[in-house]
Design a protein around this motif. Structure first.
Motif, PDB file in Angstrom:
ATOM      1  N   GLY A  67       1.125  -1.312   0.265  1.00  0.00           N
ATOM      2  CA  GLY A  67       0.254   0.012  -0.162  1.00  0.00           C
ATOM      3  C   GLY A  67       0.712   1.310  -0.240  1.00  0.00           C
ATOM      4  O   GLY A  67       0.603   1.981  -0.784  1.00  0.00           O
ATOM      5  N   SER A  68       2.198   1.180   0.446  1.00  0.00           N
ATOM      6  CA  SER A  68       2.692   2.630   0.871  1.00  0.00           C
ATOM      7  C   SER A  68       4.467   1.946   0.323  1.00  0.00           C
ATOM      8  O   SER A  68       4.998   1.026   0.905  1.00  0.00           O
ATOM      9  CB  SER A  68       2.732   2.659   1.664  1.00  0.00           C
ATOM     10  N   PRO A  69       4.855   2.998   0.408  1.00  0.00           N
ATOM     11  CA  PRO A  69       6.862   2.266   0.970  1.00  0.00           C
ATOM     12  C   PRO A  69       6.392   2.250   1.831  1.00  0.00           C
ATOM     13  O   PRO A  69       7.662   1.130   3.047  1.00  0.00           O
ATOM     14  CB  PRO A  69       7.706   4.602   0.682  1.00  0.00           C
ATOM     15  N   GLU A  70       5.907   2.869   3.246  1.00  0.00           N
ATOM     16  CA  GLU A  70       5.990   2.767   4.469  1.00  0.00           C
ATOM     17  C   GLU A  70       5.692   1.254   5.271  1.00  0.00           C
ATOM     18  O   GLU A  70       6.349   0.673   6.175  1.00  0.00           O
ATOM     19  CB  GLU A  70       5.193   3.941   5.726  1.00  0.00           C
ATOM     20  N   GLY A  71       3.984   1.065   4.061  1.00  0.00           N
ATOM     21  CA  GLY A  71       4.009  -0.531   4.520  1.00  0.00           C
ATOM     22  C   GLY A  71       4.617  -1.803   3.936  1.00  0.00           C
ATOM     23  O   GLY A  71       4.950  -3.205   4.162  1.00  0.00           O
ATOM     24  N   GLN A  72       5.386  -1.400   2.695  1.00  0.00           N
ATOM     25  CA  GLN A  72       6.327  -2.075   2.424  1.00  0.00           C
ATOM     26  C   GLN A  72       7.950  -1.991   3.236  1.00  0.00           C
ATOM     27  O   GLN A  72       7.849  -3.184   3.272  1.00  0.00           O
ATOM     28  CB  GLN A  72       6.987  -1.553   0.877  1.00  0.00           C
ATOM     29  N   ARG A  73       8.008  -1.190   3.770  1.00  0.00           N
ATOM     30  CA  ARG A  73       9.177  -1.490   4.632  1.00  0.00           C
ATOM     31  C   ARG A  73       8.840  -2.136   6.148  1.00  0.00           C
ATOM     32  O   ARG A  73       9.728  -2.556   6.162  1.00  0.00           O
ATOM     33  CB  ARG A  73       9.632  -0.177   4.638  1.00  0.00           C
TER      34      ARG A  73
END
Length: 246
Positions: free
Chosen positions: A44-50
Motif C-alpha cells: 500500500g505504501s513505502p512505509e507498509g512495504q518496509r
C-alpha cells in the motif's frame, strides 16, 4: 541507520555465520531445491512495504531455520508498495512438515508480517517447479534487479507451450543489454507461469521493454496468439531481504 537497525544487522550477521547468507539474491537453479513457493503482497505504501520486509527479517531472529529450508528472500517493488516473496525448500514434504508441526512461533511471526496488508491474488504462497531457464551469456553477473513476469494458463500443456515457444524463439541464452538470466516456473496445478528474470538494474529492463517487448512485436504477438495463455504483466523488484543457505 538507527540502533534497532544495527541490532537487526548484528543478529542477522550471526545467522550468516551459521551457514546462511544474509540479504542476497537466491540461487534459482540450485540442485537441492525440490520446492519453490512464490507470493506477492501489495503493502500500500513505502512505509507498509518496509514494515513487511523488516517484519519477515526479524522473524528469523529468535529461531534457527528449520531442516529442509534453503532460502526465503523478499524483494521491494520499485513501485514503492509491492513485495515479492521467493522461497526454496528441499521438498514439498519438508515445507508441509514445517507448516504442520513447527511450534516455535516462527510460523506465526511470518504470518504476522504482512497481516492486514492484503495478499495480491490468492491468500498464501503458490507452489511452483522450475521448468526451464535462459542462462547467462558469458560470465555470470550478480543481479541488481528481479523482474517478475506472470501469466495465467489453462493447464500444464498451455504453460509448457508458452515457455518452450519463447525459448525456441529467443534461444536459451538471456539477451538484452543488462539481462542476466530468466527462470520460468510453472505452478503445481499448471494454471500459472512466473518468469523470475534477473537483470543488472531496473533501467536495463526498462530499455529492453521499450526496444523489444512492446505490443505488436514478435514476442508479444507470439504470446497473444497462444490459446490458453493470458499475460498478466510484470513488476520490477530490488533490495533482497532474507536468508539463503550457503
Amino acid at each position: 541507520m538507527t540502533s534497532s537497525d544495527d541490532d537487526l544487522q548484528s543478529s542477522r550477521g550471526a545467522d550468516a555465520g551459521a551457514g546462511f547468507l544474509v540479504d542476497v539474491f537466491p540461487e534459482i537453479r540450485r540442485l537441492d531445491a525440490g520446492a519453490v513457493l512464490i507470493s506477492e503482497w501489495d503493502a500500500g505504501s513505502p512505509e507498509g512495504q518496509r514494515a513487511v520486509l523488516d517484519g519477515v527479517a526479524r522473524a528469523w531472529e529468535r529461531t534457527p531455520p528449520p531442516a529442509g529450508f534453503l532460502s526465503w528472500v523478499l524483494f521491494a517493488g520499485t513501485d514503492g508498495r509491492s513485495v515479492l516473496s521467493y522461497a526454496q525448500w528441499t521438498s514439498d514434504a519438508a515445507h508441509r512438515e514445517f507448516v504442520g508441526t513447527e511450534d516455535t512461533g516462527l510460523r506465526e511471526r511470518f504470518a504476522a508480517a504482512p497481516a492486514g496488508i492484503g495478499d495480491v491474488g490468492d491468500s498464501g504462497p503458490t507452489r511452483f517447479r522450475l521448468y526451464r531457464s535462459m542462462l547467462p551469456q558469458g560470465e555470470p553477473r550478480t543481479p541488481g534487479c528481479v523482474v517478475r513476469v506472470a501469466f495465467r494458463t489453462t493447464g500444464h500443456d498451455a504453460a509448457r507451450e508458452l515457455v518452450d515457444g519463447l525459448l525456441d524463439m529467443l534461444g536459451e541464452r538471456q539477451g538484452g543489454r543488462g539481462g542476466i538470466a530468466s527462470h520460468f516456473h510453472i505452478s503445481e496445478d499448471g494454471t500459472q507461469v512466473v518468469n523470475y528474470s534477473e537483470w543488472t538494474d531496473p533501467e536495463s529492463h526498462e530499455r529492453e521493454v521499450g526496444a523489444k517487448l512492446q505490443r505488436g512485436g514478435q514476442v508479444m504477438a507470439f504470446i497473444e496468439g497462444l490459446p490458453g495463455v493470458e499475460p498478466l504483466g510484470f513488476r520490477r523488484y530490488v533490495a533482497p531481504r532474507g536468508l539463503v543457505r550457503a
